[in-house]
Design a protein around this motif. Structure first.
Motif, PDB file in Angstrom:
ATOM      1  N   ASP A   5      43.599  -4.947  13.297  1.00  0.00           N
ATOM      2  CA  ASP A   5      44.977  -5.781  15.177  1.00  0.00           C
ATOM      3  C   ASP A   5      44.856  -4.948  15.712  1.00  0.00           C
ATOM      4  O   ASP A   5      45.066  -5.066  17.151  1.00  0.00           O
ATOM      5  N   ILE A   8      42.502  -3.808  18.344  1.00  0.00           N
ATOM      6  CA  ILE A   8      42.842  -4.580  19.917  1.00  0.00           C
ATOM      7  C   ILE A   8      43.357  -5.029  20.286  1.00  0.00           C
ATOM      8  O   ILE A   8      43.229  -4.412  21.656  1.00  0.00           O
ATOM      9  N   ASN A  20      35.512 -10.618  25.585  1.00  0.00           N
ATOM     10  CA  ASN A  20      35.593  -9.937  24.151  1.00  0.00           C
ATOM     11  C   ASN A  20      34.587 -10.126  23.081  1.00  0.00           C
ATOM     12  O   ASN A  20      34.771  -9.217  22.376  1.00  0.00           O
ATOM     13  N   LEU A  23      35.150  -5.594  23.664  1.00  0.00           N
ATOM     14  CA  LEU A  23      36.276  -6.123  22.982  1.00  0.00           C
ATOM     15  C   LEU A  23      35.554  -5.501  21.339  1.00  0.00           C
ATOM     16  O   LEU A  23      35.949  -4.918  20.970  1.00  0.00           O
ATOM     17  N   VAL A  27      35.830  -2.525  18.660  1.00  0.00           N
ATOM     18  CA  VAL A  27      36.721  -2.748  17.138  1.00  0.00           C
ATOM     19  C   VAL A  27      35.620  -2.539  16.458  1.00  0.00           C
ATOM     20  O   VAL A  27      36.586  -2.894  15.102  1.00  0.00           O
ATOM     21  N   CYS A  34      36.643 -11.330  16.434  1.00  0.00           N
ATOM     22  CA  CYS A  34      37.859 -10.527  17.539  1.00  0.00           C
ATOM     23  C   CYS A  34      38.215 -11.837  17.934  1.00  0.00           C
ATOM     24  O   CYS A  34      38.879 -11.401  18.578  1.00  0.00           O
ATOM     25  N   VAL A  38      41.998 -12.146  18.665  1.00  0.00           N
ATOM     26  CA  VAL A  38      42.977 -12.300  19.791  1.00  0.00           C
ATOM     27  C   VAL A  38      43.936 -13.335  19.344  1.00  0.00           C
ATOM     28  O   VAL A  38      45.082 -12.966  19.854  1.00  0.00           O
TER      29      VAL A  38
END
Length: 156
Positions: A5, A8, A20, A23, A27, A34, A38
């Motif tokens: 987290d 992110i 996404n 991202l 991560v 993911c 989010v």
């Protein structure tokens, strides 16, 4: 909030326009988990929204003023009226309730010194309960960060 987290949040603070898929790759997750994380961060209020960073000078506001205000009265009515008017004034970007000599510190942008004078005379000085107004003008920026240092665990 766990380490993923935190990754992110750090990634989205650097670039809120990451897809996404981008991202997830950054991560170390697959896209579905993911996106779920989010959405959970948004629902919990840790991520409050997304915005564009705009150049203050390019928008016609070359002057940054730091304004310290002391109130003569701290009655609930005076404080509420003051804070309501501050919240309604677009040129006032930030307002902090302070300890020390000033009750509030404002970050204000202005198009010119005349523009700032107009704001003070027509808005701030007309508020009830103002004891003093002290202004400093920023003539340069050494550091201006919008990125919070995010830890992977909450501390008390």
């Amino acid at each position: 909030m766990d380490a993923i987290d935190a990754k992110i949040i750090r990634a989205l603070q650097r670039d809120g326009r990451l897809t996404n898929l981008e991202l997830a790759g950054e991560v170390g997750l697959s896209p579905s988990p993911c996106l779920r994380r989010v959405r959970n961060l948004e629902a919990s209020g840790l991520i409050q929204g997304y915005t564009a960073l705009v150049d203050q000078k390019a928008c016609g506001y070359p002057i940054t003023c730091l304004v310290r205000i002391r109130l003569a009265s701290h009655s609930q009515e005076t404080v509420r009226a003051f804070e309501r008017k501050i919240a309604e004034t677009d040129a006032i970007l930030d307002c902090y309730l302070m300890t020390g000599g000033a009750d509030y510190e404002l970050r204000v942008v202005a198009r010119s010194l005349d523009d700032y004078e107009h704001l003070v005379r027509e808005t701030i000085q007309k508020l009830p309960g103002i004891a003093s107004i002290e202004t400093s003008f920023a003539y340069g920026v050494v550091k201006k960060s919008r990125i919070l240092p995010v830890l992977s665990e909450k501390r008390p």
